[in-house]
Design a protein around this motif. Sequence first.
Motif, short mmCIF file in Angstrom:
data_model
loop_
_atom_site.label_atom_id
_atom_site.label_comp_id
_atom_site.label_asym_id
_atom_site.label_seq_id
_atom_site.Cartn_x
_atom_site.Cartn_y
_atom_site.Cartn_z
N CYS A 14 1.05 82.68 -8.23
CA CYS A 14 1.06 81.23 -8.55
C CYS A 14 1.35 81.17 -9.88
CB CYS A 14 -0.24 80.56 -8.08
SG CYS A 14 -0.06 80.21 -6.31
N GLY A 103 -2.67 65.72 -3.91
CA GLY A 103 -3.56 66.69 -4.75
C GLY A 103 -3.37 68.26 -4.13
N GLU A 104 -4.29 68.87 -4.51
CA GLU A 104 -4.26 70.45 -3.99
C GLU A 104 -5.16 70.79 -2.79
OE1 GLU A 104 -3.53 74.04 -6.86
OE2 GLU A 104 -5.78 73.59 -6.85
N ARG A 142 -2.16 77.72 -1.07
CA ARG A 142 -2.26 76.88 -1.67
C ARG A 142 -1.31 75.56 -1.54
NH1 ARG A 142 1.00 75.08 -6.02
NH2 ARG A 142 -0.21 73.80 -7.67
N GLN A 144 0.32 71.47 -1.76
CA GLN A 144 0.16 70.51 -2.55
C GLN A 144 0.85 69.35 -1.75
OE1 GLN A 144 -1.57 71.34 -6.11
NE2 GLN A 144 -0.25 69.53 -6.15
N ILE A 146 2.09 65.83 -2.21
CA ILE A 146 2.82 65.32 -3.48
C ILE A 146 3.07 63.84 -3.09
CG2 ILE A 146 4.93 65.00 -4.85
CD1 ILE A 146 4.99 68.37 -4.27
#
Length: 179
Positions: A14, A103-104, A142, A144, A146
């Motif tokens: 990452c 968000g993440e 991970r 995201q 968006i």
Amino acid sequence: MKLTLKTMLFAFICTLTLSCSSNDDQPAPEQDQNVLKIGNQEFELKTGLYQTSEIQNGRFAFGVILYDTEVSIENGEPIPEDEIFTGIAFQLNIDNSDKPELGEYLFTGEENPGVNAITEAFTISGNAETASGELVEIEVARLQVIENEGAYEFEMTAIDEEDNEIEVRFQGELELIPN
């Protein structure tokens, strides 16, 4: 120990991805919009499904399944159109019954990770005609989120239990699987 090494490898990948950017004024190469990469295999994602349910204490599970084939819903079950199919599924803990926040979201395999976390994730491959298939668990991820208005946009990087690197890009509508 193996999970710690995978988590460190994932963090390193990452970091490299985020820190390696080009300074020239060349336009970025166009990427496939809806794709699932597992190791050296690549699948075009064609269908997105979701389901929500209340888990406890005002928390909700927002489950997503992305397939490389068209899918119909029969008796509350997704039925792939193509005989052979591949996809990815993940579940997010959220604090509303509607949709995940932008968000993440991280997945580390931790039990009861709380709100705004991935609680489980796996890849799916199978044969619809013989009703057989395989699930491969993801160990670290991970994600995201968006976009979440009308259409969703997800980007995910992960490592599965077989040490495959996984990449997901999806933009489009998700069809509700009724409870």
